[in-house]
Enzyme design. Structure first.
Site, short mmCIF file in Angstrom:
data_model
loop_
_atom_site.label_atom_id
_atom_site.label_comp_id
_atom_site.label_asym_id
_atom_site.label_seq_id
_atom_site.Cartn_x
_atom_site.Cartn_y
_atom_site.Cartn_z
NE ARG A 106 -4.34 -1.17 2.15
CZ ARG A 106 -5.34 -0.52 1.56
NH1 ARG A 106 -5.14 0.69 1.11
NH2 ARG A 106 -6.51 -1.09 1.40
CE1 TYR A 215 -0.21 -9.13 -1.58
CE2 TYR A 215 -2.16 -10.46 -1.11
CZ TYR A 215 -1.52 -9.24 -1.13
OH TYR A 215 -2.19 -8.11 -0.72
CG ASP A 292 -12.64 3.13 1.24
OD1 ASP A 292 -13.06 2.48 0.27
OD2 ASP A 292 -11.69 2.74 1.95
#
Length: 390
Positions: A106, A215, A292
């Site tokens: 991120r 991952y 969001d």
């Protein structure tokens, strides 16, 4: 025709909008209440509906350089570890959707967007609290700790708990009762041996009331783990729900690979999972919701950041359409933006809820789900074309 645009919130959605609008010739400032522009968290999955846009913006190469293009998306049963189905993310997938599937930290994506914004002259103002936006038919006044900014358009990108959303809706965030624990560590600090499949695939273990995702990140030098579970303490109405003891209990019956994955989590922070119900109105005069603040969603489709990037692309595109048709018309652009995006994101929000229910079933429902997953052909795209397609 250039406009002044003020964006409230400097996360991925805010900076994506800033970059898209600044490259279209507008004067853009971003107000961020935190002391710096930073993301807290770990890995992020970027599907081709977002990476196509990043390519169009000229940012995909930077994302590929700092991320990982996984070989497959693999679903396994968390109880016995058996593979249920997989999606090949290679050449056929990329050809079908026009861009790759990428996983990235991120903070790396935010940094790429922030540097891109700086290159195109976006004014970035951290440590700036916004108290109100006063909107009218042709302008907005953003009232902040740094003063008042009169602007042609104000965008609310202030997240799940957006205060500016309250000008359009009185709804509140909805707790799912699930909580996430995350961890992202250099491979040298991972105390379990990882095979090549673990480093090349996105692996999702589906369990009763829980799941685990793993991952690689940063070119394979870092490994990311997310564990999510339903909190019994939440169901009992307890204030301290989703603590590390509940984490261990929720995964106690899972297979050894899942149990080992729990060792790669930060235990000092938890992320309770919330969303909100879709709302039909995102625009009030010259104030519009995005990211969001407009459509917070549960993480099961890995689309939160992807949909925020779609928002930014759509708004800039709709504004450019009006300009090409005879003159910039923010009222028309905002109407089109709201029409296009509310329908699309509502489907993603509601599908994410259903997908989470499917992941977490037990008993006969688990057996049925597993059988349906096993029957799926690896090259069957019918359930994702609507999401990843152009």
């Amino acid at each position: 025709m250039s406009s002044t645009i003020t964006i409230v919130g400097g996360g991925i959605g805010g900076l994506a909008n800033a970059y898209a609008l600044a490259t279209a010739g507008h004067t853009v400032r971003v107000l961020e209440r935190a002391a710096e522009f930073a993301e807290v968290g770990a890995g992020l999955q970027m599907a081709p509906n977002a990476t196509r846009i990043l390519r169009q913006w000229g940012l995909l190469d930077a994302v590929l350089e700092r991320g990982v293009v996984p070989r497959r998306l693999v679903f396994r049963d968390a109880v016995d570890g058996a593979e249920l189905t997989h999606l090949d993310l290679g050449a056929d997938f990329i050809e079908r959707y026009g861009a790759p599937y990428v996983v990235i930290h991120r903070s790396d994506l935010l940094d790429i967007l922030m540097q891109a914004c700086r290159r195109v002259g976006v004014e970035l103002l951290p440590n700036t609290r916004v108290d109100d936006v006063i909107t009218s038919a042709d302008a907005a006044v953003v009232v902040s700790g740094a003063g008042e900014f009169t602007t042609d358009l104000a965008l609310a990108a202030d997240g799940l708990r957006s205060t500016l959303r309250g000008k359009l809706s009185d709804d509140q965030p909805i707790a799912s009762g699930y909580v996430a624990y995350r961890g992202a560590f250099p491979l040298s600090e991972i105390d379990v041996e990882l095979d090549q499949d673990a480093l090349q695939d996105v692996v999702v273990y589906l369990g009763p009331g829980c799941h685990l995702v793993q991952y690689a990140l940063r070119g394979g030098d870092m490994f990311n783990t997310v564990a999510v579970f339903k909190s019994a303490a939440y169901d009992r109405g307890e204030e301290d729900w989703g603590n590390p003891d509940e984490l261990e209990s929720a995964f106690s019956g899972m297979c050894p690979d899942v149990r080992r994955g729990l060792r790669s989590l930060w235990r000092t922070r938890k992320w309770p999972m919330y969303d909100r119900s879709p709302i039909p109105t995102w625009v009030d005069g010259r104030l519009a919701l995005t990211g969001d603040a407009a459509h917070p969603m549960l993480q099961y489709l890995a689309q939160g950041a992807c949909q925020a990037i779609e928002d930014a692309h759509t708004l800039a595109t709709e504004a450019a359409k009006t300009e090409a048709a005879g003159g910039l018309d923010w009222d028309g652009a905002l109407r089109a933006y709201q029409t296009v995006r509310t329908e699309r994101t509502a489907r993603v929000q509601t599908t994410a809820r259903v997908w989470g229910d499917i992941w977490h079933v037990d008993g006969v429902a688990r057996l049925l789900r597993n059988e349906l997953f096993r029957d799926r052909a690896p090259n069957d795209y019918k359930h994702i074309d609507w999401l990843y397609g152009g």
